[in-house]
Design a protein around this motif. Structure first.
Motif, PDB file in Angstrom:
ATOM      1  N   HIS A   1     -16.680 -67.277  28.149  1.00  0.00           N
ATOM      2  CA  HIS A   1     -16.104 -66.643  30.294  1.00  0.00           C
ATOM      3  C   HIS A   1     -15.489 -66.732  30.748  1.00  0.00           C
ATOM      4  O   HIS A   1     -14.403 -66.374  31.166  1.00  0.00           O
ATOM      5  N   VAL A   2     -15.421 -68.139  30.561  1.00  0.00           N
ATOM      6  CA  VAL A   2     -14.673 -68.521  32.102  1.00  0.00           C
ATOM      7  C   VAL A   2     -13.498 -69.002  31.151  1.00  0.00           C
ATOM      8  O   VAL A   2     -12.317 -69.424  31.571  1.00  0.00           O
ATOM      9  N   GLY A   3     -13.361 -68.961  29.457  1.00  0.00           N
ATOM     10  CA  GLY A   3     -12.076 -69.836  29.056  1.00  0.00           C
ATOM     11  C   GLY A   3     -11.546 -68.059  28.175  1.00  0.00           C
ATOM     12  O   GLY A   3      -9.967 -68.347  27.806  1.00  0.00           O
ATOM     13  N   PHE A   4     -11.947 -67.057  28.739  1.00  0.00           N
ATOM     14  CA  PHE A   4     -11.430 -65.940  27.944  1.00  0.00           C
ATOM     15  C   PHE A   4     -10.638 -65.117  28.689  1.00  0.00           C
ATOM     16  O   PHE A   4      -9.620 -64.959  28.231  1.00  0.00           O
ATOM     17  N   GLU A   5      -9.843 -65.512  30.173  1.00  0.00           N
ATOM     18  CA  GLU A   5      -8.405 -65.071  30.169  1.00  0.00           C
ATOM     19  C   GLU A   5      -7.172 -65.931  29.336  1.00  0.00           C
ATOM     20  O   GLU A   5      -5.512 -65.158  29.289  1.00  0.00           O
ATOM     21  N   LEU A   6      -7.645 -67.427  29.351  1.00  0.00           N
ATOM     22  CA  LEU A   6      -6.244 -68.280  28.499  1.00  0.00           C
ATOM     23  C   LEU A   6      -6.550 -67.852  27.051  1.00  0.00           C
ATOM     24  O   LEU A   6      -5.496 -67.790  26.218  1.00  0.00           O
ATOM     25  N   LYS A   7      -7.779 -67.498  26.784  1.00  0.00           N
ATOM     26  CA  LYS A   7      -7.707 -67.155  25.467  1.00  0.00           C
ATOM     27  C   LYS A   7      -6.597 -66.359  24.500  1.00  0.00           C
ATOM     28  O   LYS A   7      -5.876 -66.460  23.575  1.00  0.00           O
ATOM     29  N   PRO A   8      -6.230 -65.123  24.788  1.00  0.00           N
ATOM     30  CA  PRO A   8      -5.012 -63.792  24.748  1.00  0.00           C
ATOM     31  C   PRO A   8      -3.977 -65.125  24.352  1.00  0.00           C
ATOM     32  O   PRO A   8      -3.035 -64.560  23.863  1.00  0.00           O
ATOM     33  N   LEU A   9      -3.072 -65.469  25.730  1.00  0.00           N
ATOM     34  CA  LEU A   9      -1.937 -66.329  25.096  1.00  0.00           C
ATOM     35  C   LEU A   9      -1.490 -67.347  24.627  1.00  0.00           C
ATOM     36  O   LEU A   9      -0.906 -67.195  24.242  1.00  0.00           O
ATOM     37  N   ILE A  10      -3.229 -68.612  24.152  1.00  0.00           N
ATOM     38  CA  ILE A  10      -3.316 -69.256  23.405  1.00  0.00           C
ATOM     39  C   ILE A  10      -2.898 -68.591  21.623  1.00  0.00           C
ATOM     40  O   ILE A  10      -2.306 -69.213  21.073  1.00  0.00           O
ATOM     41  N   ILE A  11      -4.100 -67.096  21.840  1.00  0.00           N
ATOM     42  CA  ILE A  11      -3.373 -66.898  20.525  1.00  0.00           C
ATOM     43  C   ILE A  11      -2.156 -65.775  20.310  1.00  0.00           C
ATOM     44  O   ILE A  11      -1.405 -66.206  18.945  1.00  0.00           O
ATOM     45  N   ASP A  12      -1.737 -65.613  20.938  1.00  0.00           N
ATOM     46  CA  ASP A  12      -0.207 -64.997  21.079  1.00  0.00           C
ATOM     47  C   ASP A  12       1.197 -65.686  20.575  1.00  0.00           C
ATOM     48  O   ASP A  12       1.424 -66.269  19.871  1.00  0.00           O
ATOM     49  N   TYR A  13       0.942 -67.151  21.607  1.00  0.00           N
ATOM     50  CA  TYR A  13       1.165 -68.353  21.147  1.00  0.00           C
ATOM     51  C   TYR A  13       0.687 -69.053  20.078  1.00  0.00           C
ATOM     52  O   TYR A  13       2.419 -69.625  19.187  1.00  0.00           O
ATOM     53  N   ARG A  14       0.284 -69.224  19.025  1.00  0.00           N
ATOM     54  CA  ARG A  14      -0.253 -69.436  17.543  1.00  0.00           C
ATOM     55  C   ARG A  14       0.836 -68.506  16.832  1.00  0.00           C
ATOM     56  O   ARG A  14       0.920 -68.948  15.921  1.00  0.00           O
ATOM     57  N   GLU A  15       0.241 -67.037  17.000  1.00  0.00           N
ATOM     58  CA  GLU A  15       0.782 -66.402  16.299  1.00  0.00           C
ATOM     59  C   GLU A  15       2.193 -66.573  16.450  1.00  0.00           C
ATOM     60  O   GLU A  15       3.141 -67.049  15.912  1.00  0.00           O
TER      61      GLU A  15
ATOM     62  N   VAL B   1      -9.560 -77.041  34.538  1.00  0.00           N
ATOM     63  CA  VAL B   1      -8.092 -78.260  34.295  1.00  0.00           C
ATOM     64  C   VAL B   1      -6.632 -78.224  33.737  1.00  0.00           C
ATOM     65  O   VAL B   1      -6.143 -78.388  34.096  1.00  0.00           O
ATOM     66  N   VAL B   2      -6.502 -77.143  32.846  1.00  0.00           N
ATOM     67  CA  VAL B   2      -4.774 -77.093  32.275  1.00  0.00           C
ATOM     68  C   VAL B   2      -4.681 -75.662  32.310  1.00  0.00           C
ATOM     69  O   VAL B   2      -5.364 -74.952  32.488  1.00  0.00           O
ATOM     70  N   GLY B   3      -3.052 -75.484  33.136  1.00  0.00           N
ATOM     71  CA  GLY B   3      -2.787 -74.275  33.640  1.00  0.00           C
ATOM     72  C   GLY B   3      -2.194 -73.726  31.848  1.00  0.00           C
ATOM     73  O   GLY B   3      -2.005 -74.378  30.720  1.00  0.00           O
ATOM     74  N   SER B   4      -2.066 -72.463  31.455  1.00  0.00           N
ATOM     75  CA  SER B   4      -1.524 -71.869  30.070  1.00  0.00           C
ATOM     76  C   SER B   4      -0.058 -72.597  29.928  1.00  0.00           C
ATOM     77  O   SER B   4      -0.458 -72.807  28.398  1.00  0.00           O
ATOM     78  N   GLU B   5       0.961 -72.970  30.589  1.00  0.00           N
ATOM     79  CA  GLU B   5       2.175 -72.797  30.187  1.00  0.00           C
ATOM     80  C   GLU B   5       1.196 -75.687  29.688  1.00  0.00           C
ATOM     81  O   GLU B   5       1.990 -75.354  28.577  1.00  0.00           O
ATOM     82  N   LEU B   6       0.661 -76.005  30.387  1.00  0.00           N
ATOM     83  CA  LEU B   6       0.159 -76.883  29.557  1.00  0.00           C
ATOM     84  C   LEU B   6      -0.720 -76.659  28.501  1.00  0.00           C
ATOM     85  O   LEU B   6      -0.537 -77.798  27.403  1.00  0.00           O
ATOM     86  N   ALA B   7      -1.487 -76.167  28.188  1.00  0.00           N
ATOM     87  CA  ALA B   7      -2.436 -76.042  26.991  1.00  0.00           C
ATOM     88  C   ALA B   7      -1.225 -75.176  25.817  1.00  0.00           C
ATOM     89  O   ALA B   7      -1.887 -75.708  24.634  1.00  0.00           O
ATOM     90  N   LYS B   8      -0.555 -74.495  26.191  1.00  0.00           N
ATOM     91  CA  LYS B   8       0.301 -74.724  24.950  1.00  0.00           C
ATOM     92  C   LYS B   8       0.679 -75.722  24.421  1.00  0.00           C
ATOM     93  O   LYS B   8       1.268 -75.813  22.563  1.00  0.00           O
TER      94      LYS B   8
END
Length: 149
Positions: free
Chosen positions: A9-23, A110-117
């Motif tokens: 649940h903690v990672g839930f909000e970042l997950k769609p951003l990573i899904i979109d980026y990977r796609e 620990v990491v924000g969305s841009e660093l995660a990408k």
């Protein structure tokens, strides 16, 4: 590449951003949950993604929890999985090149969305070097086999 993704649940909000980026990078992505912010337990999703990757249904996986640690520990309990937690791109790249990691984990706290990408991009683009590293991967596999007896 066919990739699996999961979080708690903690990672839930970042997950769609990573899904979109990977796609965007041209990868096929399957989400193994959760599908809401309702409190849940990271071992459930670490195991789901790890079992799918270990079975060969996916080329790799990405896992997200608060720190990346708990969900990666859970994934590493599945035979054949080499999950790594990374908070920066360099370790992500070397984890694939030297350790042939098949799951990448990080923490949304620990990491924000841009660093995660950036972390995901480096990991996805890295290629296992084999060679001198192959012996060490074999040793890890032997340790795993010994523990399963």
């Amino acid at each position: 590449m066919k990739l699996a993704i999961g979080s708690d649940h903690v990672g839930f909000e970042l997950k769609p951003l990573i899904i979109d980026y990977r796609e965007e990078l041209g990868h096929e992505v399957t989400d193994f949950g959760p599908f809401s912010t309702e409190r849940t337990d990271y071992p459930i999703y670490g195991k789901k993604v790890a079992e799918e990757v270990a079975a060969g249904h996916f080329d790799g996986g990405v896992l997200i929890c608060g720190t990346g640690v708990g969900i990666s520990i859970s994934a590493n309990k599945v035979r054949g999985i080499r999950a790594v937690v990374c908070s920066e791109p360099y370790s992500a790249k070397l984890s694939k090149e030297h350790n042939n990691t098949n799951i990448m984990a990080f923490g949304s706290r620990v990491v924000g969305s841009e660093l995660a990408k950036m972390i995901v991009k480096e990991w996805l683009e890295a290629i296992y070097e084999g060679g001198r590293h192959a012996k060490r991967i074999e040793m890890i596999t032997e340790l795993e086999t010994e523990q399963k007896r």
